[in-house]
Design an enzyme around this catalytic site. Structure first.
Site, PDB file in Angstrom:
ATOM      1  N   ASP A  40      -5.377 -11.439  45.776  1.00 44.77           N
ATOM      2  CA  ASP A  40      -6.327 -11.983  44.800  1.00 44.77           C
ATOM      3  C   ASP A  40      -7.345 -10.967  44.287  1.00 44.77           C
ATOM      4  O   ASP A  40      -8.193 -11.311  43.468  1.00 44.77           O
ATOM      5  CB  ASP A  40      -7.138 -13.127  45.445  1.00 44.77           C
ATOM      6  CG  ASP A  40      -6.296 -14.359  45.642  1.00 44.77           C
ATOM      7  OD1 ASP A  40      -5.212 -14.432  45.033  1.00 44.77           O
ATOM      8  OD2 ASP A  40      -6.723 -15.238  46.404  1.00 44.77           O
ATOM      9  N   ASP A 275     -19.604  15.565  34.875  1.00 47.50           N
ATOM     10  CA  ASP A 275     -18.552  16.242  35.648  1.00 47.50           C
ATOM     11  C   ASP A 275     -19.130  17.558  36.179  1.00 47.50           C
ATOM     12  O   ASP A 275     -19.208  18.532  35.438  1.00 47.50           O
ATOM     13  CB  ASP A 275     -17.357  16.481  34.705  1.00 47.50           C
ATOM     14  CG  ASP A 275     -16.158  17.079  35.405  1.00 47.50           C
ATOM     15  OD1 ASP A 275     -16.184  17.190  36.643  1.00 47.50           O
ATOM     16  OD2 ASP A 275     -15.189  17.440  34.711  1.00 47.50           O
ATOM     17  N   HIS A 358      -6.322  27.182  36.798  1.00 46.66           N
ATOM     18  CA  HIS A 358      -6.625  26.101  35.844  1.00 46.66           C
ATOM     19  C   HIS A 358      -7.426  26.652  34.668  1.00 46.66           C
ATOM     20  O   HIS A 358      -7.840  27.810  34.668  1.00 46.66           O
ATOM     21  CB  HIS A 358      -7.354  24.935  36.525  1.00 46.66           C
ATOM     22  CG  HIS A 358      -8.652  25.278  37.200  1.00 46.66           C
ATOM     23  ND1 HIS A 358      -9.814  25.499  36.503  1.00 46.66           N
ATOM     24  CD2 HIS A 358      -8.971  25.434  38.520  1.00 46.66           C
ATOM     25  CE1 HIS A 358     -10.793  25.751  37.359  1.00 46.66           C
ATOM     26  NE2 HIS A 358     -10.314  25.738  38.588  1.00 46.66           N
ATOM     27  N   HIS A 362     -12.772  21.490  29.474  1.00 49.50           N
ATOM     28  CA  HIS A 362     -12.124  20.401  28.725  1.00 49.50           C
ATOM     29  C   HIS A 362     -13.210  19.646  27.990  1.00 49.50           C
ATOM     30  O   HIS A 362     -14.389  19.740  28.342  1.00 49.50           O
ATOM     31  CB  HIS A 362     -11.344  19.480  29.691  1.00 49.50           C
ATOM     32  CG  HIS A 362     -12.157  18.998  30.868  1.00 49.50           C
ATOM     33  ND1 HIS A 362     -13.046  17.957  30.793  1.00 49.50           N
ATOM     34  CD2 HIS A 362     -12.250  19.462  32.151  1.00 49.50           C
ATOM     35  CE1 HIS A 362     -13.627  17.773  31.976  1.00 49.50           C
ATOM     36  NE2 HIS A 362     -13.174  18.693  32.824  1.00 49.50           N
ATOM     37  N   HIS A 369     -11.850  13.707  31.003  1.00 53.22           N
ATOM     38  CA  HIS A 369     -11.062  14.625  30.174  1.00 53.22           C
ATOM     39  C   HIS A 369     -10.992  13.931  28.818  1.00 53.22           C
ATOM     40  O   HIS A 369     -10.086  13.134  28.567  1.00 53.22           O
ATOM     41  CB  HIS A 369      -9.670  14.861  30.763  1.00 53.22           C
ATOM     42  CG  HIS A 369      -9.717  15.628  32.056  1.00 53.22           C
ATOM     43  ND1 HIS A 369      -8.606  15.887  32.818  1.00 53.22           N
ATOM     44  CD2 HIS A 369     -10.749  16.209  32.724  1.00 53.22           C
ATOM     45  CE1 HIS A 369      -8.973  16.587  33.895  1.00 53.22           C
ATOM     46  NE2 HIS A 369     -10.259  16.781  33.860  1.00 53.22           N
ATOM     47  N   ARG A 433     -15.540  26.580  43.062  1.00 53.73           N
ATOM     48  CA  ARG A 433     -15.582  26.233  41.634  1.00 53.73           C
ATOM     49  C   ARG A 433     -17.044  25.948  41.293  1.00 53.73           C
ATOM     50  O   ARG A 433     -17.779  25.397  42.122  1.00 53.73           O
ATOM     51  CB  ARG A 433     -14.696  25.019  41.318  1.00 53.73           C
ATOM     52  CG  ARG A 433     -14.680  24.641  39.856  1.00 53.73           C
ATOM     53  CD  ARG A 433     -13.509  23.733  39.452  1.00 53.73           C
ATOM     54  NE  ARG A 433     -13.474  22.453  40.120  1.00 53.73           N
ATOM     55  CZ  ARG A 433     -12.652  22.125  41.113  1.00 53.73           C
ATOM     56  NH1 ARG A 433     -11.761  23.008  41.550  1.00 53.73           N
ATOM     57  NH2 ARG A 433     -12.686  20.929  41.674  1.00 53.73           N
TER      58      ARG A 433
HETATM   59  N1  GLY Z   1     -13.251  16.550  37.846  1.00 51.99           N
HETATM   60  C1  GLY Z   1     -12.209  16.791  36.966  1.00 51.99           C
HETATM   61  C2  GLY Z   1     -12.345  18.083  36.323  1.00 51.99           C
HETATM   62  O1  GLY Z   1     -13.176  18.866  36.698  1.00 51.99           O
HETATM   63  O2  GLY Z   1     -11.688  18.357  35.375  1.00 51.99           O
HETATM   64 MN    MN Z   2     -14.003  19.140  34.701  1.00 53.21          MN
HETATM   65 MN    MN Z   3     -14.928  18.338  37.753  1.00 50.07          MN
END
Ligand code: GLY
Ligand code: MN
Ligand code: MN
Length: 465
Positions: A40, A275, A358, A362, A369, A433
């Site tokens: 449910d 982000d 990567h 973006h 995104h 990062r």
């Molecule tokens: N958190 C997703 C990105 O950094 O693209």
């Molecule tokens: Mn990102």
């Molecule tokens: Mn991110």
């Protein structure tokens, strides 16, 4: 306090969309479906971004129809006392025109009967292609119902078009209201990162066991505390070697003294994402090798920020990042100069890809995104072929998008070092990062996520406090 939204903004967006349709065209935009989780229980409902962009309406089971003459019709859940006792308040079609500024509103139960009538005598029908499963066949069904009436003089639309292209271009440039909401979302997310950094150091200082989920809990607390509805995407809280897994999710791994923690998390506020990624020492002090790699990623981000300005291409920040990172990889011995040659060779042959796999950013907006073409629309026809040095594939390159004021994007270089022969062991299992959110301004870019420090010294100072 969340930012109030005047309904006029949505009316203006609908009018701008209508202006781009033919006068006899019609556009159909459903919101998102609800999804069952188990038995449910349902997943938390999140409206469709295109639908919300044009209506500001957050209830499920709703459709918006806009005609080329600027007339808008909403289909929404009818008032129903019993359902409202169980599930909560519904606006209902009677109140919708005044509340949302649409011209007409009906119960969604009338959709099947009214849609063929709305499609009748229209030239073309527009809707988002390949987003809502089953929508194409529903439109076919409605068109068939119109065809059944052609012998009585009805005209049936002769063309179907993807609505995404028009809406994506509109959404790519953030208006003043969108920028205000995104700035607030960015502030909340920055405060959440600060909170997680402090908690990590404080728990370790107190001799407590720290797990990734403890830091995830800090993020969630700060998001909800300030009115964010939910995280904009699944938060990544990655301790130690987990930081080298790009899509790692916050889990129950221990956060150990001496390790780095990578947190990639941002809240969603009133439909807009933030982000942010920060990488920090769990105990508040970078080791020598951690600091070497951290400073390299930060230097590459500085180069990317300097390349993010109106008139530049979307790919320019990425190229600036790659140049700095690759030089650093050669200097620190991640790449062997004897084997990989000069900086130009290492870039040309994409040798940096072993540690940086990567892109540097973006579009950012309602979707983390976000939508929007990465190819410059006026240059779509200018394709050139190139051979990818790693895969050997032939790839068609089109000129990258030219940045313009009002666009929003992330700038997020990284470096991920897995154990490997030929790589100095001091760097093994370090993943870093650094991600900030930016608006393109008239002269450059504005970083809206810098309420959380990014310099290594400033992070250490914050975590000591
Ligand atoms: N958190 C997703 C990105 O950094 O693209
Ligand atoms: Mn990102
Ligand atoms: Mn991110």
């Amino acid at each position: 306090m969340n930012i109030p939204v005047p309904t006029a903004i949505y009316a203006q967006r609908r009018a701008r969309l209508a202006d781009q349709l033919g006068r006899d065209d019609i556009a159909i935009i459903p919101t998102a479906p609800e999804h069952s989780r188990n038995r449910d229980s349902e997943y938390l409902f999140r409206f469709d971004s295109y639908f919300h962009y044009l209506s500001g309406f957050t209830e499920p089971h709703a459709w918006l129809v806009i005609t080329g003459d600027g007339h808008s019709t909403l289909f929404c859940q009818p008032k129903d006392l019993e359902r409202e006792i169980w599930d909560g308040y519904r606006l209902g079609p009677l109140a919708a025109p005044q509340h949302l500024g649409v011209d007409a509103a009906f119960s969604v139960a009338e959709l099947e009967q009214r849609l063929p009538r709305l499609l009748e005598n229209r030239h073309a029908v527009w809707y988002p292609f390949a987003i809502h499963p089953g929508l194409e066949s529903r439109v076919s069904g409605w068109l068939n119902a119109v065809r059944a009436r052609v012998r009585f003089g009805a005209l049936c639309p002769e063309a179907q078009h993807d609505l995404c292209g028009i809406l994506d271009e509109m959404r790519l440039i953030k208006d003043v209201h969108e920028q205000a909401v995104m700035r607030r979302a960015a502030q909340i997310s920055a405060a959440a990162h600060v909170r997680a950094m402090r908690r990590s150091a404080a728990m370790l200082r107190a001799g407590q066991d720290v797990c990734e989920y403890h830091l995830d809990a800090e993020l969630l607390h700060e998001f909800r505390q300030h009115g964010s509805q939910y995280p904009a995407y699944s938060s990544i809280v990655a301790a130690g070697a987990n930081a080298c897994v790009l899509h790692y999710r916050a889990d129950n791994a221990p956060v150990r003294d001496g390790e780095l923690v990578l947190i990639d998390a941002g809240c969603e506020l009133d439909g807009y994402a933030s982000d942010i990624t920060r990488t920090f020492p769990a105990n508040g002090r970078f080791s020598g090798p951690q600091r070497d790699l951290y400073d390299l990623v930060l230097a590459s981000q500085h180069a990317a920020v300097a390349a993010t300005r109106p008139g530049a291409r979307f790919t320019d920040p990425h190229e600036a990042t790659v140049k700095v990172l690759t030089q650093g990889m050669l200097d620190l011995g991640l790449l062997d100069k004897n084997q990989h040659g000069t900086l130009e060779d290492a870039i040309e042959n994409r040798h940096y890809f072993a540690f940086y796999m990567h892109r540097t950013g973006h579009w950012l907006g309602m979707d983390v995104h976000d939508c929007g073409s990465y190819v410059e629309p006026s240059e779509r026809g200018h394709a050139s072929l190139r051979r990818d040095p790693l895969s050997g594939e032939t790839i068609a390159n089109r000129p990258s998008r030219i940045l313009r004021p009002g666009m929003a994007l992330t700038i997020e270089p990284g470096l991920y070092v897995r154990p490997s022969d030929g790589v100095p062991p001091a760097f093994w299992n370090i993943g870093i990062r650094i991600e900030d959110d930016a608006f393109i301004t008239d002269t450059g870019c504005e970083l809206i996520t810098r309420d959380v420090p990014v310099q290594a010294d400033a992070i250490e100072a914050l975590m000591r406090g």
